[in-house]
Design a protein around this motif. Structure first.
Motif, PDB file in Angstrom:
ATOM      1  N   ASN A 204      -2.800   3.233 -26.947  1.00 25.06           N
ATOM      2  CA  ASN A 204      -3.711   4.233 -26.387  1.00 25.06           C
ATOM      3  C   ASN A 204      -3.577   4.292 -24.862  1.00 25.06           C
ATOM      4  OD1 ASN A 204      -4.785   5.370 -28.614  1.00 25.06           O
ATOM      5  ND2 ASN A 204      -6.673   4.185 -28.629  1.00 25.06           N
ATOM      6  N   LEU A 207      -0.399   6.095 -24.040  1.00 27.55           N
ATOM      7  CA  LEU A 207      -0.547   7.540 -24.219  1.00 27.55           C
ATOM      8  C   LEU A 207      -1.284   8.157 -23.029  1.00 27.55           C
ATOM      9  CD1 LEU A 207      -1.507   8.036 -27.983  1.00 27.55           C
ATOM     10  CD2 LEU A 207       0.733   8.010 -26.898  1.00 27.55           C
ATOM     11  N   GLY A 208      -2.357   7.493 -22.605  1.00 32.56           N
ATOM     12  CA  GLY A 208      -3.131   7.996 -21.463  1.00 32.56           C
ATOM     13  C   GLY A 208      -2.245   8.118 -20.229  1.00 32.56           C
ATOM     14  N   LEU A 223       4.344  13.216 -29.255  1.00 26.66           N
ATOM     15  CA  LEU A 223       3.731  12.094 -29.955  1.00 26.66           C
ATOM     16  C   LEU A 223       4.061  12.230 -31.451  1.00 26.66           C
ATOM     17  CD1 LEU A 223       0.027  11.139 -29.370  1.00 26.66           C
ATOM     18  CD2 LEU A 223       1.193  10.748 -31.495  1.00 26.66           C
ATOM     19  N   LEU A 275       5.713   7.239 -29.017  1.00 20.14           N
ATOM     20  CA  LEU A 275       5.636   8.168 -27.894  1.00 20.14           C
ATOM     21  C   LEU A 275       7.065   8.477 -27.483  1.00 20.14           C
ATOM     22  CD1 LEU A 275       4.193   9.629 -25.618  1.00 20.14           C
ATOM     23  CD2 LEU A 275       4.182   7.494 -24.373  1.00 20.14           C
ATOM     24  N   ASN A 323      -6.841  14.442 -23.369  1.00 19.33           N
ATOM     25  CA  ASN A 323      -6.809  12.967 -23.386  1.00 19.33           C
ATOM     26  C   ASN A 323      -6.052  12.458 -24.620  1.00 19.33           C
ATOM     27  OD1 ASN A 323      -8.583  13.179 -25.556  1.00 19.33           O
ATOM     28  ND2 ASN A 323     -10.376  13.044 -24.202  1.00 19.33           N
ATOM     29  N   ALA A 324      -5.896  11.146 -24.669  1.00 23.47           N
ATOM     30  CA  ALA A 324      -5.098  10.542 -25.743  1.00 23.47           C
ATOM     31  C   ALA A 324      -5.686  10.846 -27.121  1.00 23.47           C
ATOM     32  CB  ALA A 324      -5.012   9.030 -25.517  1.00 23.47           C
ATOM     33  N   TRP A 327      -4.696  14.274 -28.243  1.00 21.85           N
ATOM     34  CA  TRP A 327      -3.259  14.289 -28.587  1.00 21.85           C
ATOM     35  C   TRP A 327      -3.052  13.693 -29.985  1.00 21.85           C
ATOM     36  CZ3 TRP A 327       0.988  11.718 -24.989  1.00 21.85           C
ATOM     37  CH2 TRP A 327       2.212  12.380 -25.180  1.00 21.85           C
TER      38      TRP A 327
END
Ligand SMILES: Nc1nc2c(ncn2[C@@H]2O[C@H](COP(=O)(O)OP(=O)(O)OP(=O)(O)O)[C@@H](O)[C@H]2O)c(=O)[nH]1
Length: 357
Positions: A204, A207-208, A223, A275, A323-324, A327
């Motif tokens: 997480n 990803l952020g 993603l 990712l 935001n993550a 996504w």
């Protein structure tokens, strides 16, 4: 050899006792020098010299022997540290409060108590020091001779320099090893034990960071969410270990099919994610297809027997992804479309579908 919890605890206690022993041995020898200079100057009686020899050289060995024999070495070591404080109090009285050696002895004894257990431990040991000091002084008739000769001062110098340096070295070493262990724990907190991939927590954050990079640079990223089909059937029919083997084989396939700059993770029970950095939609579709087919080609026999395949959803980063979680939601929706479409397939999320047309 694997140690039990008790074994680890005992080893830790023994390491602590070992450190106390080394410091006491050094402190015993160095303080013996300064006490000897005062005893010699005062023409001390034989009994004082016997006690001096015992305390300076035999006591560290005896205390260590008793500590190692104790079922709780750490507690025993602390108990004998109280004895050390009492001995220091006694020597201050025997030295008739000779100012420089007494002050240095008091400072060093306090310093090692604080190093072991902070101010609380110092407070616990100080009554023993005071009691021994008052009692010894009373027995001797409260003699006081504050003047310190040059030889007293010189005999104090090794204690004054060597002891704090040794103590600081040990404290620094301990601080470093705690910092190292904290870093290791922090790393382990982000790793999935079964597959060795990043876990949800670590991923997480990745990803952020990628979304922030995308907002800054507009570099593309996709993603990929991968869910194992029919894993429950593998678990139910062939056992949990067979299910674990399937999950490990998914992680191997992911590692084999992606580039260095991509980040794979185990997102949940039978869900994985990757990712794909610097990848556009066409690249991502190609990678996902490769993952899907490579898994079928190399899956364990039990997985093949239960028609265990991969359903994959893709979601591209764009400025509307704030935001993550957002996504992930998009990739999740795409992945569920793959499930609903009959499993064993790759689906891009709705925005990608529009771009593809
Ligand atoms: N062996 C093993 N099984 C796990 C692990 N984590 C989750 N599972 C299993 O994964 C299965 C997931 O079940 P479902 O969500 O019904 O998914 P599925 O059987 O793969 O079916 P679909 O996803 O609908 O295709 C459950 O049986 C979980 O017990 C794990 O670490 N090891």
């Amino acid at each position: 050899m694997q140690l039990t919890e008790d074994g680890h605890l005992r080893q830790r206690e023994l390491r602590f006792a070992g450190r106390v022993h080394h410091v006491r041995t050094l402190g015993g020898a160095l303080s013996a020098l300064l006490v000897a200079s005062v005893l010699a100057g005062n023409g001390a009686p034989a009994w004082a010299w016997v006690m001096w020899a015992f305390n300076g050289f035999a006591w560290p060995l005896l205390a260590n022997w008793l500590t190692l024999r104790s079922p709780e070495p750490s507690q025993a070591a602390r108990r004998y540290l109280v004895v050390d404080s009492a001995a220091a109090g006694m020597w201050i009285a025997v030295m008739q409060f000779n100012l420089v050696p007494s002050a240095v002895l008091l400072a060093m004894v306090s310093m090692d108590k604080i190093a072991v257990g902070g101010w609380r431990f110092l407070a616990r040991t100080t009554p023993a020091l005071l009691a021994a000091c008052v009692l010894t002084s009373a027995v001797l008739g409260f003699p006081v001779r504050l003047d310190s000769s040059m030889s007293n001062v010189l005999a104090t110098l090794p204690f004054l320099f060597i002891y704090p340096v040794a103590l600081a070295t040990i404290t620094y070493g301990l601080g470093r090893s705690v910092a190292l262990k904290n870093r290791q724990l922090e790393r382990l907190n982000r790793i999935d034990v079964l597959t060795g991939l990043q876990n949800r927590r670590g991923w997480n954050e990745t990803l952020g960071a990628e979304l922030a990079r995308h907002a800054r640079t507009r570099r593309p990223a996709v993603l990929m969410l991968v869910d194992v089909d029919n894993l429950k059937a593998v678990n139910d029919t062939h056992g949990h270990a067979a299910g674990d083997a399937v999950l490990r084989s998914v992680s191997s396939v992911l590692r084999a099919c992606i580039r260095e700059i991509d980040t794979p993770a185990r997102y949940g029970g039978d869900e994985f994610g990757v990712l794909l950095a610097e990848a556009n939609l066409v690249d991502a579709m190609r990678v996902a297809e490769r993952v899907r087919t490579a898994f079928i080609a190399g899956r364990p026999a039990q997985a093949a027997a239960e028609d265990c395949t991969l359903s994959i959803g893709l979601a591209q980063a764009d400025l509307s992804v704030v935001n993550a979680d957002e996504w992930l939601k998009r990739a999740d929706t795409a992945m569920y479309r793959a499930k609903a479409g009959g499993r064993n397939r790759v689906e891009p999320d709705a925005t990608l579908v529009r771009q593809l047309r």
